[in-house]
Scaffold this active site. Structure first.
Site, PDB file in Angstrom:
ATOM      1  N   CYS A  42      -2.912   1.573  -1.786  1.00 27.82           N
ATOM      2  CA  CYS A  42      -3.298   0.608  -0.759  1.00 27.82           C
ATOM      3  C   CYS A  42      -2.334  -0.591  -0.653  1.00 27.82           C
ATOM      4  O   CYS A  42      -1.225  -0.421  -0.176  1.00 27.82           O
ATOM      5  CB  CYS A  42      -4.733   0.169  -1.001  1.00 27.82           C
ATOM      6  SG  CYS A  42      -5.536  -0.475   0.481  1.00 27.82           S
TER       7      CYS A  42
ATOM      8  N   HIS B 220      -8.513   4.690  -3.170  1.00 29.90           N
ATOM      9  CA  HIS B 220      -8.956   3.990  -4.376  1.00 29.90           C
ATOM     10  C   HIS B 220     -10.002   4.881  -5.024  1.00 29.90           C
ATOM     11  O   HIS B 220     -10.153   6.029  -4.690  1.00 29.90           O
ATOM     12  CB  HIS B 220      -9.661   2.678  -3.999  1.00 29.90           C
ATOM     13  CG  HIS B 220      -8.791   1.628  -3.467  1.00 29.90           C
ATOM     14  ND1 HIS B 220      -8.093   0.769  -4.259  1.00 29.90           N
ATOM     15  CD2 HIS B 220      -8.540   1.240  -2.201  1.00 29.90           C
ATOM     16  CE1 HIS B 220      -7.449  -0.100  -3.501  1.00 29.90           C
ATOM     17  NE2 HIS B 220      -7.695   0.166  -2.242  1.00 29.90           N
TER      18      HIS B 220
HETATM   19  N1  GLN Z   1      -3.591  -5.528   2.821  1.00 24.77           N
HETATM   20  C1  GLN Z   1      -4.536  -4.506   2.551  1.00 24.77           C
HETATM   21  C2  GLN Z   1      -5.382  -4.169   3.777  1.00 24.77           C
HETATM   22  O1  GLN Z   1      -4.871  -3.512   4.620  1.00 24.77           O
HETATM   23  C3  GLN Z   1      -5.219  -4.667   1.278  1.00 24.77           C
HETATM   24  C4  GLN Z   1      -6.316  -3.683   0.981  1.00 24.77           C
HETATM   25  C5  GLN Z   1      -6.337  -2.974  -0.318  1.00 24.77           C
HETATM   26  O2  GLN Z   1      -5.407  -2.969  -1.161  1.00 24.77           O
HETATM   27  N2  GLN Z   1      -7.492  -2.364  -0.535  1.00 24.77           N
HETATM   28  O3  GLN Z   1      -6.535  -4.510   3.970  1.00 24.77           O
END
Ligand code: GLN
Length: 243
Positions: free
Chosen positions: A94, A192
Site C-alpha cells: 500500500c 494488507h
Molecule cells: N496513501 C495511501 C492511500 O492511498 C495510504 C494507505 C495505506 O497504506 N493503507 O490511502
C-alpha cells in the site's frame, strides 16, 4: 542457511497488522531450518549499506507517514534500485508500494514524492477502496488465489505486470482489474491483512526467491518438505472470503 530480512520503517509504516508479514517470514524460515535475521530499519537508522539484505519488507502508512519515510528513504534510492535490479526480494504494501513509484497526489492535491524506482503514479480519487479482496496471482503459484484486505484512497495506474487479476474487490484502481505489480523479485500490492500469513504460498515464494539468489536453491523441497496442510488451510480462507 541464513536470510537477512529488513523490516523497513516498522514504526512509521505499520497499518492493519503489516508486521504479521515479517513474523510469518521469520516463522516459515525457522520451520524450514533457515536462520532469519531481522533488522528493523528506521528513520533514525544510520546504516549506510543495505546490500546485505535478502528480503525487504515495506508496510503501509498514512499520507503523512509516507512523507516522513520519503525524506529518509530517498537517500537510499540508488542503492535500493540496484538491489531490485540485482533480484533482491522486496514486498511493499500500500503506502510502501506507492512510495516506490513516482508520486502520490493526495486528496487535497498535494504531492507526496515517491522514490521513482518505478514509473507508475498514484492519484487519490473520491471514495476509499475498502474491503476484502481476492486476486488470481500471475506468478504461477498454486493455489492460484491470493486473499487480503485493502483500504486505500490512492489509485495506482501502471503498465507493469500485475501481481494478480482482481476477482473480488478493487485492486490498483478499481477499474482495470489489475492488482499490484511484479518486477523481478519485487512485489508491490495493496493487500494488507496481513498478506503472508493468509497466503503461505506467497511467503514461501519470497523465501525461495531469496534462497535462489543467495544459494542457488531451486526448490524449497531441497531445504524442507513444504507443508501441504497449510496450503489446504489457505483454501478454507478463500472459501470464507468468497461468501
Ligand atoms: N496513501 C495511501 C492511500 O492511498 C495510504 C494507505 C495505506 O497504506 N493503507 O490511502
Amino acid at each position: 542457511m541464513e536470510l537477512n530480512i529488513y523490516h523497513m520503517y516498522p514504526e512509521v509504516l505499520n497499518l492493519y497488522g503489516d508486521i504479521g508479514n515479517v513474523v510469518c517470514l521469520k516463522k516459515r524460515c525457522e520451520w524450514s531450518g533457515i536462520t532469519p535475521k531481522i533488522t528493523n530499519f528506521d528513520i533514525n537508522s544510520e546504516k549506510k549499506d543495505l546490500k546485505d539484505g535478502d528480503i525487504f519488507f515495506i508496510g503501509g502508512g498514512s499520507d503523512r507517514s509516507q512523507n516522513i519515510v520519503y525524506s529518509h528513504f530517498r537517500k537510499y534510492t540508488e542503492q535500493f534500485k540496484e538491489i531490485i535490479e540485482d533480484n533482491g526480494v522486496v514486498l511493499a504494501i500500500c503506502g510502501g508500494y506507492q512510495l516506490l513509484g513516482e508520486k502520490y497526489i493526495d486528496s487535497a492535491g498535494n504531492e507526496v514524492p515517491g522514490l521513482g524506482i518505478f514509473n507508475y503514479s498514484t492519484l487519490s480519487e473520491e471514495g476509499r477502496l475498502i474491503g476484502n479482496i481476492i486476486i488470481e496471482n500471475q506468478l504461477n503459484l498454486l493455489p492460484k488465489t491470493i486473499v487480503g484486505f485493502e483500504n486505500h484512497g490512492g489509485r495506482t495506474y501502471s503498465d507493469y505486470k500485475p501481481l494478480g487479476i482482481v476477482k473480488t474487490g478493487y485492486g490498483n484502481n478499481g477499474k482495470d482489474m489489475k492488482e499490484g505489480i511484479v518486477y523481478k523479485n519485487c512485489i508491490g500490492t495493496y493487500l494488507h491483512g496481513p498478506l503472508l500469513p493468509k497466503n503461505p504460498h506467497l511467503a514461501d515464494y519470497l523465501i525461495l526467491k531469496a534462497l535462489e539468489r543467495k544459494y542457488g536453491t531451486k526448490s524449497l523441497n531441497e531445504v524442507t518438505e513444504v507443508n501441504e496442510f497449510e496450503y489446504l488451510a489457505h483454501d478454507k480462507v478463500i472459501e470464507m472470503y468468497s461468501k
